[in-house]
Motif scaffolding. Structure first.
Motif, PDB file in Angstrom:
ATOM      1  N   SER A 190       0.699  -1.231   0.032  1.00  0.00           N
ATOM      2  CA  SER A 190       0.060  -0.057  -0.030  1.00  0.00           C
ATOM      3  C   SER A 190       0.748   1.132  -0.062  1.00  0.00           C
ATOM      4  O   SER A 190       0.423   2.337  -0.570  1.00  0.00           O
ATOM      5  CB  SER A 190      -0.981   0.016   1.294  1.00  0.00           C
ATOM      6  N   ARG A 247      -8.992  -0.345  -1.127  1.00  0.00           N
ATOM      7  CA  ARG A 247      -8.548   0.758   0.113  1.00  0.00           C
ATOM      8  C   ARG A 247      -9.226   0.671   1.212  1.00  0.00           C
ATOM      9  O   ARG A 247      -8.718   1.143   2.199  1.00  0.00           O
ATOM     10  CB  ARG A 247      -8.630   2.323  -0.874  1.00  0.00           C
ATOM     11  N   SER A 296      -7.459  10.946   2.127  1.00  0.00           N
ATOM     12  CA  SER A 296      -7.611   9.713   1.690  1.00  0.00           C
ATOM     13  C   SER A 296      -7.729   9.762   0.139  1.00  0.00           C
ATOM     14  O   SER A 296      -7.800  10.970  -0.143  1.00  0.00           O
ATOM     15  CB  SER A 296      -8.862   9.132   2.136  1.00  0.00           C
ATOM     16  N   TYR A 297      -7.982   8.667  -0.354  1.00  0.00           N
ATOM     17  CA  TYR A 297      -8.051   8.850  -2.031  1.00  0.00           C
ATOM     18  C   TYR A 297      -8.779   7.611  -2.325  1.00  0.00           C
ATOM     19  O   TYR A 297      -8.343   6.553  -2.409  1.00  0.00           O
ATOM     20  CB  TYR A 297      -6.661   8.636  -2.529  1.00  0.00           C
ATOM     21  N   TRP A 332       0.103   5.526  -0.074  1.00  0.00           N
ATOM     22  CA  TRP A 332      -0.880   5.467   0.855  1.00  0.00           C
ATOM     23  C   TRP A 332      -0.004   5.297   2.288  1.00  0.00           C
ATOM     24  O   TRP A 332       0.463   4.151   2.682  1.00  0.00           O
ATOM     25  CB  TRP A 332      -1.790   4.139   0.843  1.00  0.00           C
ATOM     26  N   TRP A 341      -8.082  -1.156   4.093  1.00  0.00           N
ATOM     27  CA  TRP A 341      -7.055  -0.761   5.004  1.00  0.00           C
ATOM     28  C   TRP A 341      -7.146   0.260   5.932  1.00  0.00           C
ATOM     29  O   TRP A 341      -6.538   0.855   6.896  1.00  0.00           O
ATOM     30  CB  TRP A 341      -6.058   0.153   3.869  1.00  0.00           C
ATOM     31  N   VAL A 395      -1.371  11.015   0.789  1.00  0.00           N
ATOM     32  CA  VAL A 395      -2.399  10.334   1.723  1.00  0.00           C
ATOM     33  C   VAL A 395      -1.717   9.853   2.978  1.00  0.00           C
ATOM     34  O   VAL A 395      -0.840   9.052   3.092  1.00  0.00           O
ATOM     35  CB  VAL A 395      -2.933   9.155   0.698  1.00  0.00           C
TER      36      VAL A 395
END
Length: 548
Positions: free
Chosen positions: A173, A324, A517-518, A178, A327, A371
């Motif tokens: 990640s 995502r 976040s994304y 991330w 996570w 992120v």
């Protein structure tokens, strides 16, 4: 309520949320009836999962069997420590067998493994599925427990839990930029709770996945079904036409009407009219809102481009974002802020309840917003802007060479020199690049939230213009929220502090978590699937990682 029942309820609610827009119609089409039947079938399928798992303690196996098992099935050895610890706590009592033989839940787990693609996980990534099926089949009707089957079931549970609840490892990640700390899940504790029928661990802190994951899962099923049905038809604009609006007529409007009916935005039964009417405008506006477009109902090139995105690409986007959501923390029982970069939005939450949202401006492609997660600790009213050296070097010095009065015109001053560059700051004021207030959560990326004098940018469709920091459209409202429990501050004093000429720092009594976040796919409060542009081109790398 135990973990199994909680997961069941959430699964059913998620599926129903995906069908909410269909259920509003006064008459059901054949397709809707079929969808309803499938939904009910899914509910019945999930209802077999809860129940009394084996809590027997008399029938046990020799611990030496573990070593032999991992030699026979080496791809499960990665879970050796967790499996060993689980059985050590059970004193090596069988978990998937009782005195009558193999329990029903063994078959249910096998079903979950067979259908793991509904979780957005490739079935090719699960080892020994044929062995699992063969072992379970061989044990049907037998009262004597099989240690090999027992350990295979537990091993497959850990495979399922790892891939569905945890996702790729943290190193992977981070390779896709991330940096939010990954959640930690105790799979052995969850399995122990399932198998011993303990009281629920499905709390806000303990549930395995964030609720958005389950909502996206329901839309993954829906979009796969749509993909299998769709006839590919490309929508365009008539020659010389830049857009369609109410009153226009065209064969392309028929195509648009059919497309939006297919996707669930257009609710009416008439799909053959070539006239752009009020009902179609409502559908177009809804589609635009779901895709982060200006929802004015005008069908231009941008709207048509989104309508022409192949459904197979939407399916991939859903799967990438399910990964995502594996996570992130499953939930927080406190107030926190969340910024979703592709959505250009700041969301303010209290636990799982969304309190309010506002538009933000994020980093441009050259200066991507990172992120990560931090704790907002300070509010700075009427701030100085300490200009980063890169901006001094690349932007301000060339401007000073062109215009000797540049610093004075921009209310800037030189406070020293460092590494061969002047140290420059902009004084507080309405034209300060940080606006009237900034919000600091100390981090290694030098990213923070702040006001801006460039208010017009917040009304634009695409809002990636900054050098990495996040500009907030409602800074005073955010300051009021963060200071609401501090009796020293109210709306009047906050406004006064924002308009003075002297910088003032305020330390929050209780730091507030901030999650940057994304997510390019998510489900909104209306129960509708939303898609956003992959502005930093991060989906493709993650897609290759999990789908290839």
């Amino acid at each position: 309520m135990n973990l199994k029942n909680s997961i069941l309820i959430l699964s059913v609610l998620s599926v129903l949320a995906g069908l909410e827009s269909c259920n509003r119609r006064s008459e059901k089409s054949k397709k809707e009836i079929q969808d309803s039947i499938k939904t009910e079938a899914l509910k019945k399928w999930d209802e077999t999962i809860p129940g009394s798992f084996s809590d027997q303690t008399d029938i046990k196996f020799d611990s030496a069997a573990l070593g032999k098992f991992f030699k026979s099935y080496p791809e499960l050895a990665v879970y050796k420590d967790s499996i060993s610890e689980f059985y050590k706590r059970r004193n090596y009592a069988y978990a998937w067998f009782d005195k009558k033989g193999i329990i029903e839940q063994a078959g249910n787990l096998a079903d979950r493994i067979r259908n793991i693609d509904t979780e957005g996980v490739s079935s090719k990534s699960v080892p020994y599925t044929k062995d699992l099926d063969s072992l379970i089949y061989a044990d049907q009707g037998r009262k004597t427990p099989s240690t090999e089957t027992e350990l295979m079931l537990t091993g497959q549970y850990f495979v399922f839990a790892n891939k569905v609840w945890q996702g790729v490892d943290e190193k992977a990640s981070k390779s896709v930029q991330w940096y939010v700390p990954r959640k930690k899940v105790s799979y052995s504790d969850l399995l122990d709770s399932l198998l011993t029928n303990k009281s629920s661990v499905y709390t806000v802190e303990g549930r395995p996945v964030y609720r958005q994951y389950m909502l996206l899962k329901s839309f993954l099923t829906k979009y796969r079904e749509l993909e299998s049905q769709r006839e590919v038809t490309t929508i365009g604009l008539d020659a010389g036409k830049k857009s369609y609006k109410i009153g226009d007529s065209s064969d392309n409007i028929v195509k648009i009407r059919k497309r939006l009916h297919f996707l669930g935005d257009y609710k009416e039964s008439d799909t053959l009219s070539a006239l752009y009417d009020a009902n179609l405008k409502e559908a177009v506006s809804n589609f635009q809102e779901r895709h982060g477009l200006t929802n004015d109902g005008v069908i231009g090139a941008g709207t048509i481009k989104e309508m022409n995105v192949p459904l197979r690409d939407r399916v991939k986007t859903i799967i990438v974002n399910m990964e995502r959501f594996r996570w992130v923390p499953a939930g927080l029982n406190k107030e926190y802020l969340g910024v979703n970069i592709p959505e250009y939005k700041l969301h303010v939450y209290n636990a799982d309840s969304l309190l309010w949202s506002c538009n933000v401006v994020v980093g441009k492609e050259l200066h991507k917003t990172v992120v990560f997660q931090g704790d907002l600790k300070y509010i700075v009213f009427s701030p100085y802007w300490n200009v980063p050296p890169s901006i001094v070097r690349n932007e301000i010095l060339p401007a000073m060479n062109r215009n000797a009065g540049y610093l004075k015109q921009h209310n800037m001053e030189i406070t020293g020199h460092e590494n061969g560059l002047p140290v420059i700051r902009q004084l507080p004021g309405k034209d300060n690049s940080l606006g009237l207030v900034k919000f600091l959560f100390p981090n290694n990326f030098n990213i923070y939230l702040h006001d801006t004098p460039a208010k017009s940018l917040f009304s634009m469709e695409d809002r990636a213009f900054s050098h990495g920091c996040i500009r907030v459209s409602e800074p005073k409202k955010l300051a009021e929220f963060l200071l609401k429990d501090d009796k020293a501050w109210d709306s009047i004093s906050i406004d006064k502090a924002m308009h003075q000429t002297k910088e003032k720092w305020v330390t929050l009594k209780n730091p507030v978590p901030v999650f940057i976040s994304y997510f390019t796919a998510f489900v909104d409060r209306k129960g509708q699937i939303n898609f956003r542009k992959d502005i930093y081109d991060r989906d493709s790398a993650l897609e290759k990682m999990i789908l290839n």
